[in-house]
Design a protein around this motif. Sequence first.
Motif, PDB file in Angstrom:
ATOM      1  N   ARG A  23       0.850  -1.192   0.000  1.00 16.68           N
ATOM      2  CA  ARG A  23       0.000   0.000   0.000  1.00 16.68           C
ATOM      3  C   ARG A  23       0.884   1.240   0.000  1.00 16.68           C
ATOM      4  O   ARG A  23       1.745   1.407   0.859  1.00 16.68           O
ATOM      5  N   LYS A  24       0.648   2.099  -0.972  1.00 17.02           N
ATOM      6  CA  LYS A  24       1.446   3.309  -1.096  1.00 17.02           C
ATOM      7  C   LYS A  24       1.103   4.282   0.029  1.00 17.02           C
ATOM      8  O   LYS A  24      -0.065   4.610   0.239  1.00 17.02           O
ATOM      9  N   PRO A  25       2.123   4.726   0.805  1.00 16.76           N
ATOM     10  CA  PRO A  25       1.838   5.661   1.889  1.00 16.76           C
ATOM     11  C   PRO A  25       1.341   7.002   1.361  1.00 16.76           C
ATOM     12  O   PRO A  25       1.793   7.482   0.322  1.00 16.76           O
ATOM     13  N   GLN A  26       0.417   7.594   2.085  1.00 14.45           N
ATOM     14  CA  GLN A  26      -0.140   8.874   1.673  1.00 14.45           C
ATOM     15  C   GLN A  26       0.754   9.998   2.179  1.00 14.45           C
ATOM     16  O   GLN A  26       1.094  10.064   3.362  1.00 14.45           O
ATOM     17  N   VAL A  27       1.159  10.865   1.280  1.00 12.06           N
ATOM     18  CA  VAL A  27       2.042  11.981   1.629  1.00 12.06           C
ATOM     19  C   VAL A  27       1.205  13.239   1.764  1.00 12.06           C
ATOM     20  O   VAL A  27       0.526  13.658   0.824  1.00 12.06           O
ATOM     21  N   LEU A  28       1.242  13.834   2.952  1.00 12.93           N
ATOM     22  CA  LEU A  28       0.502  15.058   3.200  1.00 12.93           C
ATOM     23  C   LEU A  28       1.454  16.251   3.172  1.00 12.93           C
ATOM     24  O   LEU A  28       2.646  16.122   3.465  1.00 12.93           O
ATOM     25  N   ALA A  29       0.928  17.390   2.838  1.00 13.64           N
ATOM     26  CA  ALA A  29       1.756  18.597   2.816  1.00 13.64           C
ATOM     27  C   ALA A  29       2.203  18.945   4.230  1.00 13.64           C
ATOM     28  O   ALA A  29       1.424  18.853   5.182  1.00 13.64           O
ATOM     29  N   GLY A  30       3.454  19.336   4.369  1.00 16.50           N
ATOM     30  CA  GLY A  30       3.992  19.690   5.669  1.00 16.50           C
ATOM     31  C   GLY A  30       4.451  21.137   5.691  1.00 16.50           C
ATOM     32  O   GLY A  30       4.453  21.840   4.677  1.00 16.50           O
ATOM     33  N   ALA A  31       4.832  21.577   6.876  1.00 15.38           N
ATOM     34  CA  ALA A  31       5.347  22.936   7.020  1.00 15.38           C
ATOM     35  C   ALA A  31       6.687  23.058   6.308  1.00 15.38           C
ATOM     36  O   ALA A  31       7.429  22.065   6.182  1.00 15.38           O
ATOM     37  N   PRO A  32       7.042  24.252   5.820  1.00 18.65           N
ATOM     38  CA  PRO A  32       8.346  24.426   5.164  1.00 18.65           C
ATOM     39  C   PRO A  32       9.491  24.041   6.083  1.00 18.65           C
ATOM     40  O   PRO A  32       9.461  24.312   7.290  1.00 18.65           O
ATOM     41  N   LEU A  33      10.489  23.406   5.519  1.00 18.25           N
ATOM     42  CA  LEU A  33      11.643  22.928   6.265  1.00 18.25           C
ATOM     43  C   LEU A  33      12.806  23.902   6.109  1.00 18.25           C
ATOM     44  O   LEU A  33      12.866  24.670   5.152  1.00 18.25           O
ATOM     45  N   SER A  34      13.729  23.858   7.047  1.00 17.97           N
ATOM     46  CA  SER A  34      14.956  24.637   6.900  1.00 17.97           C
ATOM     47  C   SER A  34      16.003  23.760   6.231  1.00 17.97           C
ATOM     48  O   SER A  34      16.115  22.564   6.526  1.00 17.97           O
ATOM     49  N   VAL A  35      16.772  24.346   5.314  1.00 14.54           N
ATOM     50  CA  VAL A  35      17.601  23.551   4.403  1.00 14.54           C
ATOM     51  C   VAL A  35      19.023  24.095   4.338  1.00 14.54           C
ATOM     52  O   VAL A  35      19.237  25.302   4.176  1.00 14.54           O
ATOM     53  N   SER A  36      19.979  23.179   4.430  1.00 18.17           N
ATOM     54  CA  SER A  36      21.386  23.482   4.169  1.00 18.17           C
ATOM     55  C   SER A  36      21.783  22.738   2.901  1.00 18.17           C
ATOM     56  O   SER A  36      21.803  21.505   2.892  1.00 18.17           O
ATOM     57  N   VAL A  37      22.059  23.470   1.821  1.00 20.29           N
ATOM     58  CA  VAL A  37      22.481  22.861   0.563  1.00 20.29           C
ATOM     59  C   VAL A  37      24.006  22.800   0.549  1.00 20.29           C
ATOM     60  O   VAL A  37      24.678  23.818   0.744  1.00 20.29           O
ATOM     61  N   ILE A  38      24.534  21.605   0.312  1.00 18.52           N
ATOM     62  CA  ILE A  38      25.977  21.377   0.360  1.00 18.52           C
ATOM     63  C   ILE A  38      26.498  21.009  -1.028  1.00 18.52           C
ATOM     64  O   ILE A  38      25.972  20.098  -1.676  1.00 18.52           O
ATOM     65  N   ILE A  39      27.522  21.730  -1.459  1.00 14.72           N
ATOM     66  CA  ILE A  39      28.175  21.447  -2.739  1.00 14.72           C
ATOM     67  C   ILE A  39      29.653  21.201  -2.479  1.00 14.72           C
ATOM     68  O   ILE A  39      30.358  22.087  -1.987  1.00 14.72           O
ATOM     69  N   ALA A  40      30.124  19.999  -2.784  1.00 15.20           N
ATOM     70  CA  ALA A  40      31.566  19.725  -2.771  1.00 15.20           C
ATOM     71  C   ALA A  40      32.076  19.970  -4.186  1.00 15.20           C
ATOM     72  O   ALA A  40      31.527  19.439  -5.150  1.00 15.20           O
ATOM     73  N   ALA A  41      33.122  20.789  -4.312  1.00 13.01           N
ATOM     74  CA  ALA A  41      33.576  21.183  -5.649  1.00 13.01           C
ATOM     75  C   ALA A  41      35.103  21.153  -5.729  1.00 13.01           C
ATOM     76  O   ALA A  41      35.797  21.521  -4.778  1.00 13.01           O
ATOM     77  N   HIS A  42      35.579  20.706  -6.880  1.00 12.58           N
ATOM     78  CA  HIS A  42      37.019  20.766  -7.176  1.00 12.58           C
ATOM     79  C   HIS A  42      37.180  21.355  -8.577  1.00 12.58           C
ATOM     80  O   HIS A  42      36.796  20.732  -9.563  1.00 12.58           O
ATOM     81  N   ASN A  43      37.710  22.572  -8.640  1.00 13.58           N
ATOM     82  CA  ASN A  43      37.938  23.272  -9.910  1.00 13.58           C
ATOM     83  C   ASN A  43      36.662  23.360 -10.751  1.00 13.58           C
ATOM     84  O   ASN A  43      36.604  22.904 -11.892  1.00 13.58           O
ATOM     85  N   GLU A  44      35.640  23.978 -10.169  1.00 12.96           N
ATOM     86  CA  GLU A  44      34.342  24.145 -10.836  1.00 12.96           C
ATOM     87  C   GLU A  44      34.051  25.620 -11.117  1.00 12.96           C
ATOM     88  O   GLU A  44      32.903  26.059 -11.074  1.00 12.96           O
ATOM     89  N   GLY A  45      35.110  26.387 -11.413  1.00 12.93           N
ATOM     90  CA  GLY A  45      34.936  27.814 -11.636  1.00 12.93           C
ATOM     91  C   GLY A  45      33.954  28.167 -12.730  1.00 12.93           C
ATOM     92  O   GLY A  45      33.251  29.186 -12.650  1.00 12.93           O
ATOM     93  N   ILE A  46      33.857  27.343 -13.763  1.00  8.77           N
ATOM     94  CA  ILE A  46      32.966  27.669 -14.879  1.00  8.77           C
ATOM     95  C   ILE A  46      31.502  27.346 -14.574  1.00  8.77           C
ATOM     96  O   ILE A  46      30.605  27.794 -15.297  1.00  8.77           O
ATOM     97  N   HIS A  47      31.249  26.582 -13.521  1.00  8.39           N
ATOM     98  CA  HIS A  47      29.877  26.186 -13.210  1.00  8.39           C
ATOM     99  C   HIS A  47      29.332  26.817 -11.932  1.00  8.39           C
ATOM    100  O   HIS A  47      28.113  26.928 -11.774  1.00  8.39           O
ATOM    101  N   ILE A  48      30.200  27.215 -11.021  1.00  7.59           N
ATOM    102  CA  ILE A  48      29.753  27.451  -9.648  1.00  7.59           C
ATOM    103  C   ILE A  48      28.824  28.652  -9.505  1.00  7.59           C
ATOM    104  O   ILE A  48      27.871  28.618  -8.715  1.00  7.59           O
ATOM    105  N   GLU A  49      29.056  29.732 -10.248  1.00  5.45           N
ATOM    106  CA  GLU A  49      28.183  30.900 -10.091  1.00  5.45           C
ATOM    107  C   GLU A  49      26.757  30.581 -10.535  1.00  5.45           C
ATOM    108  O   GLU A  49      25.792  30.898  -9.831  1.00  5.45           O
ATOM    109  N   HIS A  50      26.620  29.939 -11.681  1.00  7.17           N
ATOM    110  CA  HIS A  50      25.278  29.584 -12.163  1.00  7.17           C
ATOM    111  C   HIS A  50      24.583  28.653 -11.187  1.00  7.17           C
ATOM    112  O   HIS A  50      23.375  28.805 -10.912  1.00  7.17           O
ATOM    113  N   LYS A  51      25.324  27.706 -10.626  1.00  7.12           N
ATOM    114  CA  LYS A  51      24.704  26.755  -9.709  1.00  7.12           C
ATOM    115  C   LYS A  51      24.227  27.458  -8.438  1.00  7.12           C
ATOM    116  O   LYS A  51      23.091  27.243  -7.985  1.00  7.12           O
ATOM    117  N   ILE A  52      25.064  28.288  -7.850  1.00  8.63           N
ATOM    118  CA  ILE A  52      24.670  28.963  -6.611  1.00  8.63           C
ATOM    119  C   ILE A  52      23.488  29.895  -6.851  1.00  8.63           C
ATOM    120  O   ILE A  52      22.536  29.933  -6.056  1.00  8.63           O
TER     121      ILE A  52
END
Length: 378
Positions: A32-61
């Motif tokens: 039986r598929k569990p029912q997903v209900l809407a919840g309160a907004p969560l606080s989020v820490s987005v983590i990016i590990a990068a090595h020599n990503e100068g050409i991508h990092i500004e667009h990603k952030i």
Amino acid sequence: MAKTIFWLCLLLPFYAYLGYPLTLAVVSRFVRKPQVLAGAPLSVSVIIAAHNEGIHIEHKIRTLLAQDYPAAGLEIILASDGSTDSTVATARSIDDPRVTVLDLPRVGKAGALNAAAEQARFEILVFTDADNQWATDTLGKLLVPLADPNVGCCGGHMIIPDPGRALSLGDSLYRHYEAWLRTAENRAGCMVSVDGALLALRQELFETVPADVNDDFFLSTCAPAAGKRICYVEEAKVLDQGVDEVGKQYRRRLRVTVGGLQSLAHRRQLMNPLRHGFYAIALISHKLIRRLAPVLLVPLLLSSLFLWNAGAFYSLCLLGQVLGYAIGVAGLLDVTGRLPKIFRLGGFLLVTLAGMSMGVWQFLRGQRYSLWNPQQNR
């Protein structure tokens, strides 16, 4: 003896790549598929590990800062793993208090992730890579299952929009296969792991990532290790690029196999069906048997040669194997991409199977990979 070897070497790969998904399809009908209900907004820490990503990092952030999810709190932590290009300077030039930049020495991806996680202040850790692309609603869709307290981790759906003209075609089809398999696991309630390009984990479940494992698998399995479920969110999409070069594709598969087997060694307690039920069976099927299956193809071919005159079935199996390998070799030699797509797919499979087989051998010899260079996989 030849027949015994033949059938063992035939049935195990068949189960790993087809039998297991079909089993999931049957099992999911009784879950039986569990029912997903809407919840309160969560606080989020987005983590990016990068090595020599100068050409991508500004667009990603900037893409992360533009997400339409009304987070209770948001921070972006860039952990630069000994970058020697403009990665750190570019990230620091973004004038936003939600962005933190860690300029680390060369410690490897696991070390960078661990350092960033130590700095994280919020309840959900979201891990992603510098070079893949999000839509503005990716974060919101990714976090929906976490409204259920029984869900500890969730991941998104990786897409390769441009399959290219060579091996990346196989890469794209492989992603579709993985998505199909993960959808079946998700419906059956035994999602094994998710991709590190888009992975959310409850902060209290985080464990220090060992240097020699596949970080996405290890982070995913923090959830079942704590008795929580993993969810696959197909609606949360992330765009990636395929790899056309033979050498890069081979090295990627080799490193993933070595790291994957080492990851299973670290998480071996999860492969106990008495403690973890069907999840343990799914883990063994998806991650262990499938990684060992390519090694069986050589004895399968040799046993087929011995059984050439044992009946029409064995003769057809041998011819099928020889034809498959011939298609793969032709696909690798077709550098201009003029042959039909089946040849490129065959080339991809041949390189993938070779890389996985060598990965098993290197793992058994004690070879480990702790440093990374993302540019080698593009």
